[in-house]
Scaffold this motif. Structure first.
Motif, PDB file in Angstrom:
ATOM      1  N   HIS A  14     -22.345  16.618 -30.270  1.00  0.00           N
ATOM      2  CA  HIS A  14     -22.057  17.880 -29.793  1.00  0.00           C
ATOM      3  C   HIS A  14     -21.098  18.706 -30.518  1.00  0.00           C
ATOM      4  O   HIS A  14     -21.342  19.747 -30.801  1.00  0.00           O
ATOM      5  N   ILE A  15     -19.935  18.024 -31.130  1.00  0.00           N
ATOM      6  CA  ILE A  15     -19.079  18.813 -31.851  1.00  0.00           C
ATOM      7  C   ILE A  15     -19.756  19.333 -33.304  1.00  0.00           C
ATOM      8  O   ILE A  15     -19.364  20.421 -33.638  1.00  0.00           O
ATOM      9  N   LEU A  16     -20.447  18.298 -33.905  1.00  0.00           N
ATOM     10  CA  LEU A  16     -20.946  18.889 -35.088  1.00  0.00           C
ATOM     11  C   LEU A  16     -22.237  19.747 -34.752  1.00  0.00           C
ATOM     12  O   LEU A  16     -22.344  20.961 -35.556  1.00  0.00           O
ATOM     13  N   GLY A  17     -22.864  19.866 -33.582  1.00  0.00           N
ATOM     14  CA  GLY A  17     -24.005  20.771 -33.253  1.00  0.00           C
ATOM     15  C   GLY A  17     -23.428  22.060 -33.015  1.00  0.00           C
ATOM     16  O   GLY A  17     -23.849  23.056 -33.512  1.00  0.00           O
ATOM     17  N   ASN A  18     -22.003  22.158 -32.729  1.00  0.00           N
ATOM     18  CA  ASN A  18     -21.383  23.426 -32.201  1.00  0.00           C
ATOM     19  C   ASN A  18     -20.844  23.737 -33.972  1.00  0.00           C
ATOM     20  O   ASN A  18     -20.853  25.146 -33.982  1.00  0.00           O
ATOM     21  N   VAL A  19     -20.121  23.393 -34.263  1.00  0.00           N
ATOM     22  CA  VAL A  19     -19.359  23.394 -35.669  1.00  0.00           C
ATOM     23  C   VAL A  19     -20.525  23.585 -36.803  1.00  0.00           C
ATOM     24  O   VAL A  19     -20.348  24.923 -37.441  1.00  0.00           O
ATOM     25  N   LEU A  20     -21.431  22.845 -36.775  1.00  0.00           N
ATOM     26  CA  LEU A  20     -22.682  23.232 -38.002  1.00  0.00           C
ATOM     27  C   LEU A  20     -23.476  24.212 -37.422  1.00  0.00           C
ATOM     28  O   LEU A  20     -24.649  24.101 -38.114  1.00  0.00           O
ATOM     29  N   GLY A  21     -23.722  24.598 -36.377  1.00  0.00           N
ATOM     30  CA  GLY A  21     -24.737  25.422 -35.670  1.00  0.00           C
ATOM     31  C   GLY A  21     -26.139  24.611 -35.548  1.00  0.00           C
ATOM     32  O   GLY A  21     -27.069  25.470 -35.583  1.00  0.00           O
ATOM     33  N   TRP A  22     -25.847  23.411 -35.261  1.00  0.00           N
ATOM     34  CA  TRP A  22     -27.285  22.702 -35.044  1.00  0.00           C
ATOM     35  C   TRP A  22     -28.028  22.999 -34.057  1.00  0.00           C
ATOM     36  O   TRP A  22     -29.429  22.902 -33.781  1.00  0.00           O
ATOM     37  N   TYR A  23     -27.451  23.433 -32.833  1.00  0.00           N
ATOM     38  CA  TYR A  23     -27.887  23.952 -31.528  1.00  0.00           C
ATOM     39  C   TYR A  23     -28.914  25.071 -31.854  1.00  0.00           C
ATOM     40  O   TYR A  23     -29.964  25.183 -31.046  1.00  0.00           O
ATOM     41  N   TYR A  24     -28.782  25.794 -32.818  1.00  0.00           N
ATOM     42  CA  TYR A  24     -29.517  26.810 -33.141  1.00  0.00           C
ATOM     43  C   TYR A  24     -30.562  26.748 -34.656  1.00  0.00           C
ATOM     44  O   TYR A  24     -31.521  27.472 -34.698  1.00  0.00           O
ATOM     45  N   THR A  25     -30.183  25.970 -35.284  1.00  0.00           N
ATOM     46  CA  THR A  25     -30.591  25.351 -36.628  1.00  0.00           C
ATOM     47  C   THR A  25     -31.807  24.139 -36.800  1.00  0.00           C
ATOM     48  O   THR A  25     -32.636  24.589 -37.390  1.00  0.00           O
ATOM     49  N   VAL A  26     -31.365  23.215 -35.833  1.00  0.00           N
ATOM     50  CA  VAL A  26     -32.196  22.031 -35.762  1.00  0.00           C
ATOM     51  C   VAL A  26     -33.033  22.023 -34.819  1.00  0.00           C
ATOM     52  O   VAL A  26     -32.516  22.074 -33.557  1.00  0.00           O
ATOM     53  N   PRO A  27     -34.365  22.168 -34.894  1.00  0.00           N
ATOM     54  CA  PRO A  27     -35.337  21.977 -34.031  1.00  0.00           C
ATOM     55  C   PRO A  27     -35.167  20.985 -32.929  1.00  0.00           C
ATOM     56  O   PRO A  27     -34.936  19.947 -33.340  1.00  0.00           O
ATOM     57  N   HIS A  28     -35.054  21.339 -31.584  1.00  0.00           N
ATOM     58  CA  HIS A  28     -34.929  20.272 -30.604  1.00  0.00           C
ATOM     59  C   HIS A  28     -33.664  19.584 -30.553  1.00  0.00           C
ATOM     60  O   HIS A  28     -33.555  18.633 -29.676  1.00  0.00           O
ATOM     61  N   PHE A  29     -32.740  20.110 -31.031  1.00  0.00           N
ATOM     62  CA  PHE A  29     -31.408  19.344 -31.039  1.00  0.00           C
ATOM     63  C   PHE A  29     -31.065  19.317 -29.532  1.00  0.00           C
ATOM     64  O   PHE A  29     -30.237  18.415 -28.998  1.00  0.00           O
ATOM     65  N   ASP A  30     -30.997  20.591 -28.846  1.00  0.00           N
ATOM     66  CA  ASP A  30     -30.662  20.447 -27.605  1.00  0.00           C
ATOM     67  C   ASP A  30     -31.160  19.763 -26.667  1.00  0.00           C
ATOM     68  O   ASP A  30     -30.824  18.894 -25.797  1.00  0.00           O
ATOM     69  N   ILE A  31     -32.613  19.498 -26.923  1.00  0.00           N
ATOM     70  CA  ILE A  31     -33.495  18.544 -26.035  1.00  0.00           C
ATOM     71  C   ILE A  31     -32.868  17.179 -26.218  1.00  0.00           C
ATOM     72  O   ILE A  31     -32.739  16.353 -25.394  1.00  0.00           O
ATOM     73  N   LEU A  32     -32.501  16.473 -27.575  1.00  0.00           N
ATOM     74  CA  LEU A  32     -31.857  15.474 -28.033  1.00  0.00           C
ATOM     75  C   LEU A  32     -30.773  15.312 -27.124  1.00  0.00           C
ATOM     76  O   LEU A  32     -30.542  14.267 -26.422  1.00  0.00           O
ATOM     77  N   MET A  33     -29.947  16.276 -27.328  1.00  0.00           N
ATOM     78  CA  MET A  33     -28.629  16.074 -26.387  1.00  0.00           C
ATOM     79  C   MET A  33     -28.762  15.896 -24.860  1.00  0.00           C
ATOM     80  O   MET A  33     -28.009  14.991 -24.423  1.00  0.00           O
ATOM     81  N   HIS A  34     -29.679  16.557 -24.219  1.00  0.00           N
ATOM     82  CA  HIS A  34     -30.093  16.396 -23.039  1.00  0.00           C
ATOM     83  C   HIS A  34     -30.660  15.009 -22.819  1.00  0.00           C
ATOM     84  O   HIS A  34     -30.151  14.387 -21.602  1.00  0.00           O
ATOM     85  N   PHE A  35     -31.505  14.518 -23.543  1.00  0.00           N
ATOM     86  CA  PHE A  35     -32.056  13.285 -23.376  1.00  0.00           C
ATOM     87  C   PHE A  35     -30.866  12.225 -23.493  1.00  0.00           C
ATOM     88  O   PHE A  35     -30.852  11.330 -22.504  1.00  0.00           O
ATOM     89  N   LEU A  36     -29.988  12.216 -24.510  1.00  0.00           N
ATOM     90  CA  LEU A  36     -28.929  11.330 -24.494  1.00  0.00           C
ATOM     91  C   LEU A  36     -27.993  11.435 -23.295  1.00  0.00           C
ATOM     92  O   LEU A  36     -27.633  10.462 -22.855  1.00  0.00           O
ATOM     93  N   GLY A  37     -27.794  12.559 -22.945  1.00  0.00           N
ATOM     94  CA  GLY A  37     -26.942  12.756 -21.812  1.00  0.00           C
ATOM     95  C   GLY A  37     -27.632  12.095 -20.629  1.00  0.00           C
ATOM     96  O   GLY A  37     -26.793  11.482 -19.517  1.00  0.00           O
ATOM     97  N   GLY A  38     -28.564  12.216 -20.095  1.00  0.00           N
ATOM     98  CA  GLY A  38     -29.583  11.645 -19.095  1.00  0.00           C
ATOM     99  C   GLY A  38     -29.562  10.313 -19.081  1.00  0.00           C
ATOM    100  O   GLY A  38     -29.393   9.538 -18.152  1.00  0.00           O
ATOM    101  N   PHE A  39     -29.556   9.702 -20.380  1.00  0.00           N
ATOM    102  CA  PHE A  39     -29.697   8.295 -20.721  1.00  0.00           C
ATOM    103  C   PHE A  39     -28.230   7.894 -20.389  1.00  0.00           C
ATOM    104  O   PHE A  39     -28.368   6.847 -19.547  1.00  0.00           O
ATOM    105  N   TRP A  40     -27.186   8.504 -20.936  1.00  0.00           N
ATOM    106  CA  TRP A  40     -25.920   7.869 -20.687  1.00  0.00           C
ATOM    107  C   TRP A  40     -25.592   8.016 -19.103  1.00  0.00           C
ATOM    108  O   TRP A  40     -24.959   6.954 -18.477  1.00  0.00           O
ATOM    109  N   ILE A  41     -25.888   9.098 -18.447  1.00  0.00           N
ATOM    110  CA  ILE A  41     -25.506   9.309 -16.964  1.00  0.00           C
ATOM    111  C   ILE A  41     -26.112   8.113 -16.085  1.00  0.00           C
ATOM    112  O   ILE A  41     -25.590   7.357 -15.349  1.00  0.00           O
ATOM    113  N   ALA A  42     -27.571   7.717 -16.529  1.00  0.00           N
ATOM    114  CA  ALA A  42     -28.170   6.876 -15.893  1.00  0.00           C
ATOM    115  C   ALA A  42     -27.431   5.429 -16.150  1.00  0.00           C
ATOM    116  O   ALA A  42     -27.318   4.382 -15.398  1.00  0.00           O
ATOM    117  N   MET A  43     -27.097   5.292 -17.415  1.00  0.00           N
ATOM    118  CA  MET A  43     -26.386   3.774 -17.664  1.00  0.00           C
ATOM    119  C   MET A  43     -25.228   3.693 -17.137  1.00  0.00           C
ATOM    120  O   MET A  43     -24.660   2.584 -16.287  1.00  0.00           O
TER     121      MET A  43
END
Length: 127
Positions: A14-43
């Motif tokens: 998340h920090i790298l995504g904000n600092v390096l702009g990955w949320y806007y430049t890496v395709p589907h980065f936001d989706i990956l973060m939500h997937f990992l967040g959902g996985f973590w919440i369930a865990m």
């Protein structure tokens, strides 16, 4: 222990995504973060159920799986509501976290998928 490791990974990404702009430049980065967040919440929810609600864990295992998905979706909904309110009332659409209704639905779908994958991954323990 795995919960902490995954949380650190999510925070670093998340920090790298904000600092390096990955949320806007890496395709589907936001989706990956939500997937990992959902996985973590369930865990984490599964861990807390086993530790503090042993009686609940004795219920039918499908109920437990549905509960994990429900908790994840509730937290995902609250997060999306925060982003919507922040966009429209706090930041006055300067920091546009919500691109569209499609973005919200995609994020919630990724949250759901993360929780479902965790639940299926842990299925052998649910038996």
């Amino acid at each position: 222990m795995y919960q902490v490791i995954l949380l650190y990974l999510i925070l670093i990404l998340h920090i790298l995504g904000n600092v390096l702009g990955w949320y806007y430049t890496v395709p589907h980065f936001d989706i990956l973060m939500h997937f990992l967040g959902g996985f973590w919440i369930a865990m984490v929810s599964s861990y807390l159920l086993k530790k503090y609600a042993k009686d609940f864990s004795r219920q039918h295992k499908l109920i437990e799986i549905l509960f994990l998905i429900g908790i994840t979706m509730t937290i995902g909904f609250v997060w999306e509501l925060y982003e919507f309110l922040a966009d429209n009332f706090i930041f006055n659409r300067v920091l546009l976290m919500q691109q569209s209704a499609l973005d919200i639905m995609t994020d919630l779908t990724a949250d759901f998928t993360g929780a479902l994958v965790y639940s299926l991954f842990r299925r052998r323990d649910f038996r």
